[in-house]
Design a protein around this motif. Sequence first.
Motif, PDB file in Angstrom:
ATOM      1  N   SER A  38       2.897   2.405   2.862  1.00 56.99           N
ATOM      2  CA  SER A  38       3.849   1.023   4.069  1.00 56.99           C
ATOM      3  C   SER A  38       4.917   0.947   3.266  1.00 56.99           C
ATOM      4  N   ALA A  68       0.934   4.020  -1.348  1.00 51.56           N
ATOM      5  CA  ALA A  68      -0.198   5.542  -1.347  1.00 51.56           C
ATOM      6  C   ALA A  68       0.128   5.605   0.008  1.00 51.56           C
ATOM      7  N   GLU A  69       0.080   4.668   1.205  1.00 51.79           N
ATOM      8  CA  GLU A  69      -0.157   5.414   2.726  1.00 51.79           C
ATOM      9  C   GLU A  69       1.197   4.568   2.546  1.00 51.79           C
ATOM     10  N   TYR A 123     -11.886   7.156  -0.970  1.00 57.55           N
ATOM     11  CA  TYR A 123     -10.544   8.094  -1.513  1.00 57.55           C
ATOM     12  C   TYR A 123      -9.941   7.783  -2.254  1.00 57.55           C
ATOM     13  N   TYR A 124     -10.205   6.100  -2.061  1.00 56.95           N
ATOM     14  CA  TYR A 124      -9.214   5.527  -3.620  1.00 56.95           C
ATOM     15  C   TYR A 124      -9.310   5.567  -5.085  1.00 56.95           C
ATOM     16  N   GLY A 156     -12.335   4.983   2.615  1.00 59.34           N
ATOM     17  CA  GLY A 156     -10.948   4.539   2.469  1.00 59.34           C
ATOM     18  C   GLY A 156     -11.310   3.983   1.211  1.00 59.34           C
ATOM     19  N   MET A 212       1.178  -1.049   0.094  1.00 61.62           N
ATOM     20  CA  MET A 212       0.528  -0.280  -0.040  1.00 61.62           C
ATOM     21  C   MET A 212       0.797   1.331  -0.456  1.00 61.62           C
ATOM     22  N   TRP A 249      -7.707  13.347   1.924  1.00 63.14           N
ATOM     23  CA  TRP A 249      -7.465  11.860   2.699  1.00 63.14           C
ATOM     24  C   TRP A 249      -9.063  12.819   4.338  1.00 63.14           C
TER      25      TRP A 249
END
Length: 163
Positions: free
Chosen positions: A66, A63-64, A130-131, A127, A61, A149
């Motif tokens: 991670s 975009a976060e 958003y994505y 979520g 992930m 966000w």
Amino acid sequence: MTAKLSGRVEAEGGADWLVLERRLPGDQRRSWQALTESTLLDRFIGRWEGDPSSGEVSFFMTAEGSTEASSYRIIECTAPGKLVVESDFMGSVWHLALTLDESADGSLLRFAQRLGEGIELAEIGPGWEYYLDRLLAVESGGTVDSIRWDDYYPSPGYQALKG
């Protein structure tokens, strides 16, 4: 600005599903690539690594930010119209189903997540909104920079929506 709630709960196959739709500007094949090719997927959510023919890939992930991968099992992959995957994520099984249909002005994406124990609409709904809006932004020739966000979470609409 607060993002609009577009998700709905539908019963299908003996389970409740959160369902969201987006009309993407590209034809079905182009939209399929945006959702399944790792480098294109990475523009709005994250990337996968591994061999899809093995039936499993590792998803990051990005975009976060991670750096840890989640393992996703590929249940069904029928290009360019249907992808079903599942993952053990945050203590529950996430079952996701994406379908793409051709339309006169692009393609219609139907994204669904099966609801169950440990999956809270108030958490996952914003979520996915958003994505999916980030996907729509990049597929429309823009960037994800305008998708914030804080405009999605928390969402009073999702807090009120029940499965």
